[in-house]
Design a protein around this motif. Structure first.
Motif, short mmCIF file in Angstrom:
data_model
loop_
_atom_site.label_atom_id
_atom_site.label_comp_id
_atom_site.label_asym_id
_atom_site.label_seq_id
_atom_site.Cartn_x
_atom_site.Cartn_y
_atom_site.Cartn_z
N ALA A 117 0.84 -1.21 0.00
CA ALA A 117 0.00 0.00 0.00
C ALA A 117 0.87 1.25 0.00
CB ALA A 117 -0.93 -0.01 1.21
N LYS A 118 1.89 1.28 0.83
CA LYS A 118 2.76 2.45 0.92
C LYS A 118 3.59 2.63 -0.35
CE LYS A 118 3.02 2.48 5.96
NZ LYS A 118 3.87 2.26 7.14
N SER A 138 -3.34 5.73 2.15
CA SER A 138 -4.65 6.12 2.69
C SER A 138 -5.58 4.91 2.85
CB SER A 138 -5.31 7.17 1.80
OG SER A 138 -5.55 6.64 0.51
N LEU A 139 -5.32 3.84 2.11
CA LEU A 139 -6.16 2.64 2.21
C LEU A 139 -5.99 1.94 3.56
CD1 LEU A 139 -5.66 1.06 -1.34
CD2 LEU A 139 -7.49 2.57 -0.56
N LYS A 167 -11.13 -7.14 12.68
CA LYS A 167 -11.36 -8.49 12.19
C LYS A 167 -11.28 -8.48 10.66
CE LYS A 167 -14.66 -12.25 12.63
NZ LYS A 167 -15.97 -12.66 13.10
N ASP A 168 -10.56 -9.40 10.08
CA ASP A 168 -10.50 -9.56 8.62
C ASP A 168 -9.78 -8.40 7.91
OD1 ASP A 168 -11.07 -11.55 6.88
OD2 ASP A 168 -13.09 -10.88 6.39
N LYS A 169 -8.83 -7.75 8.59
CA LYS A 169 -8.18 -6.58 8.01
C LYS A 169 -7.35 -6.95 6.77
CE LYS A 169 -4.28 -6.61 11.22
NZ LYS A 169 -3.58 -5.91 12.27
N ASN A 170 -6.77 -8.15 6.72
CA ASN A 170 -5.98 -8.56 5.55
C ASN A 170 -6.85 -8.65 4.31
OD1 ASN A 170 -3.83 -8.67 7.26
ND2 ASN A 170 -3.47 -10.85 7.06
N ARG A 191 -9.10 -3.66 -1.15
CA ARG A 191 -8.91 -2.23 -1.44
C ARG A 191 -7.77 -2.04 -2.44
NH1 ARG A 191 -9.23 0.79 4.50
NH2 ARG A 191 -11.42 0.31 4.93
N LEU A 192 -6.67 -2.76 -2.23
CA LEU A 192 -5.52 -2.64 -3.13
C LEU A 192 -5.87 -3.14 -4.54
CD1 LEU A 192 -2.74 -3.79 -0.65
CD2 LEU A 192 -2.94 -1.52 -1.67
N LYS A 193 -6.59 -4.25 -4.61
CA LYS A 193 -6.97 -4.79 -5.91
C LYS A 193 -7.95 -3.86 -6.62
CE LYS A 193 -5.74 -9.54 -5.04
NZ LYS A 193 -6.10 -10.91 -4.75
#
Length: 183
Positions: free
Chosen positions: A83-84, A90-91, A98-101, A107-109
């Motif tokens: 992300a960085k 910002s993502l 929970k389920d942050k991965n 979000r990245l995709k």
């Protein structure tokens, strides 16, 4: 130079496999040809070591598949680096506990990034390179305080020719050659 299947050849093949990851386009033939190029030896010199190369590939795959699954934290760290590096820090905001991965990966995709389930160093490097190229394009010296149409008008040069219409103000009227129009 005569090719031998030495420990150094084996290590170099493993490095090529590590670099390619699990890319399905990497075939034993392509691996052999890349190794020949890296070793600066005659093309086809390693053909006689097909069996050894095949064994090495199987061993590499088995080693990769037997490695323990990375922890949630290791996966999150790799996704954070991606992300960085891609300019999408910002993502990282407002991620659920929970389920942050999964959320960060989605979000990245959604930003068009393509990466393995757990981003590799190669994925991160590609994303960083793409981001820097885009940033370079955006950092071009453009005076963005003016609207684009106005900048274009100022950039263009006004030319007149002998056939253009003559505009003459005449008591509240504009005369175009022989026609009149009220304003």
């Amino acid at each position: 130079e005569m090719a031998t299947f030495s420990e150094s050849t084996s290590k170099m093949l493993e490095k090529l496999l590590d670099k390619a990851g699990k890319d399905p386009r990497l075939t034993p033939r392509i691996l052999r040809e890349k190794a020949e190029q890296k070793l600066s030896i005659e093309p086809g010199s390693l053909k006689k070591f097909r069996k050894e190369i095949k064994t090495l590939i199987y061993e590499w795959w088995n080693k990769q598949n037997s490695l323990k699954n990375p922890s949630e934290e290791e996966s999150f760290l790799a996704l954070t680096k991606l992300a960085k590096a891609s300019g999408n820090a910002s993502l990282l905001q407002d991620l659920p506990d929970k389920d942050k991965n999964r959320v960060l990966s989605e979000r990245l995709k959604s930003k068009g990034l393509i990466f393995a389930d757990i981003p590799t160093a190669n994925d991160i490097a590609k994303a960083k390179k793409n981001y820097e190229q885009q940033k370079d394009l955006l950092d071009l010296d453009i005076d963005s305080s003016q609207p684009l149409k106005k900048r274009r008008a100022e950039d263009s040069t006004i030319t007149t020719s002998s056939t253009s219409s003559c505009i003459v103000p005449s008591k509240g009227k504009i005369q175009y050659d022989s026609e009149e129009a009220e304003f």
